[in-house]
Motif scaffolding. Structure first.
Motif, PDB file in Angstrom:
ATOM      1  N   ALA A  29       0.784  -1.156  -0.129  1.00 24.61           N
ATOM      2  CA  ALA A  29       0.065   0.018  -0.042  1.00 24.61           C
ATOM      3  C   ALA A  29       1.088   1.234   0.180  1.00 24.61           C
ATOM      4  CB  ALA A  29      -0.914   0.114   1.218  1.00 24.61           C
ATOM      5  N   ALA A  30       1.894   1.227   0.788  1.00 26.26           N
ATOM      6  CA  ALA A  30       2.897   2.488   0.717  1.00 26.26           C
ATOM      7  C   ALA A  30       3.686   2.607  -0.680  1.00 26.26           C
ATOM      8  CB  ALA A  30       4.133   2.271   1.926  1.00 26.26           C
ATOM      9  N   TRP A  31       3.700   1.234  -1.254  1.00 21.50           N
ATOM     10  CA  TRP A  31       4.381   1.230  -2.640  1.00 21.50           C
ATOM     11  C   TRP A  31       3.300   2.136  -3.719  1.00 21.50           C
ATOM     12  CZ3 TRP A  31       8.110   2.282  -5.835  1.00 21.50           C
ATOM     13  CH2 TRP A  31       7.899   1.802  -7.027  1.00 21.50           C
ATOM     14  N   LYS A  32       2.005   1.860  -3.374  1.00 22.65           N
ATOM     15  CA  LYS A  32       1.176   2.586  -4.316  1.00 22.65           C
ATOM     16  C   LYS A  32       1.284   3.928  -4.145  1.00 22.65           C
ATOM     17  CE  LYS A  32      -2.252  -1.082  -4.550  1.00 22.65           C
ATOM     18  NZ  LYS A  32      -3.507  -1.664  -4.215  1.00 22.65           N
ATOM     19  N   ILE A  33       1.444   4.567  -3.107  1.00 27.22           N
ATOM     20  CA  ILE A  33       1.734   6.003  -2.528  1.00 27.22           C
ATOM     21  C   ILE A  33       3.060   6.509  -3.549  1.00 27.22           C
ATOM     22  CG2 ILE A  33       2.251   7.813  -0.931  1.00 27.22           C
ATOM     23  CD1 ILE A  33       0.844   6.196   0.984  1.00 27.22           C
ATOM     24  N   GLY A  34       4.078   5.818  -3.552  1.00 24.99           N
ATOM     25  CA  GLY A  34       5.201   5.993  -4.208  1.00 24.99           C
ATOM     26  C   GLY A  34       4.941   6.096  -5.570  1.00 24.99           C
ATOM     27  N   GLN A  35       4.187   4.806  -5.933  1.00 24.28           N
ATOM     28  CA  GLN A  35       3.916   4.846  -7.476  1.00 24.28           C
ATOM     29  C   GLN A  35       3.211   6.198  -8.114  1.00 24.28           C
ATOM     30  OE1 GLN A  35       2.079   0.846  -7.513  1.00 24.28           O
ATOM     31  NE2 GLN A  35       3.561   0.321  -9.006  1.00 24.28           N
ATOM     32  N   THR A  36       2.391   6.454  -7.435  1.00 20.63           N
ATOM     33  CA  THR A  36       1.637   7.561  -7.876  1.00 20.63           C
ATOM     34  C   THR A  36       2.357   8.994  -7.832  1.00 20.63           C
ATOM     35  OG1 THR A  36       0.594   8.092  -5.496  1.00 20.63           O
ATOM     36  CG2 THR A  36      -0.828   6.739  -7.197  1.00 20.63           C
TER      37      THR A  36
END
Length: 170
Positions: free
Chosen positions: A38-45
């Motif tokens: 879920a934290a990676w999704k923030i990074g991707q966005t």
């Protein structure tokens, strides 16, 4: 848990390089920690400059008690046990400054997406910052203000990052 906290700290401090940190995390850790994903999704966005997607990624996961403080810094999301409502959140502030420097007019709908708010909340927020609403259309007129950005090196943040990296490597 340490990976998630470190990952969120890294996004918070140096968001452009978070993809390199993601690559260095072992696959077994990635697969076993949904909060890290879920934290990676923030990074991707952030990496793809999907600014509205940052808020969706934050609100789309039920964060643990330990990571809520870090996550709240991005979205301005208030959690029941913390009083974040009165503070201007870092990510929202960055997005506001970006809008202010990039636009002379912007639709209320677009401003709301960038700020992660409802259209009504976004309009009220920017009106408090001195912007104006065009009465004939749903457009906001940006009031340019001198943006003073301090460039202090906070040794505490650097020390914390160094300790995290050391801990992960040893």
């Amino acid at each position: 848990m340490i990976y998630v906290k470190h990952f969120l700290d890294f996004i918070f401090l140096v968001s452009n390089s978070v993809r390199f940190l993601w690559k260095s995390i072992p696959a077994t850790i990635k697969e076993s920690q949904s909060e890290l994903v879920a934290a990676w999704k923030i990074g991707q966005t952030l990496w793809t400059r999907d600014y509205a997607g940052v808020y969706e990624a934050i609100r789309g996961f039920d964060w643990t008690q330990q990571t809520r403080v870090l996550v709240a810094a991005f979205s301005g999301k208030a959690f029941s046990n913390h009083n974040f409502r009165s503070n201007l959140k870092l990510y929202t502030k960055r997005m506001f400054e970006l809008l202010q420097s990039a636009y002379s007019t912007i639709s209320i709908q677009d401003a709301a997406q960038f700020l992660g708010m409802s259209e009504e909340d976004a309009a009220n927020y920017v009106l408090r910052q001195g912007w104006t609403v065009d009465p004939t259309s749903p457009m906001l007129t940006v009031t340019k203000q001198a943006i003073v950005k301090e460039q202090k090196l906070d040794s505490g943040k650097l020390q914390r990052l160094t300790e995290y990296v050391f801990h992960l490597e040893h």
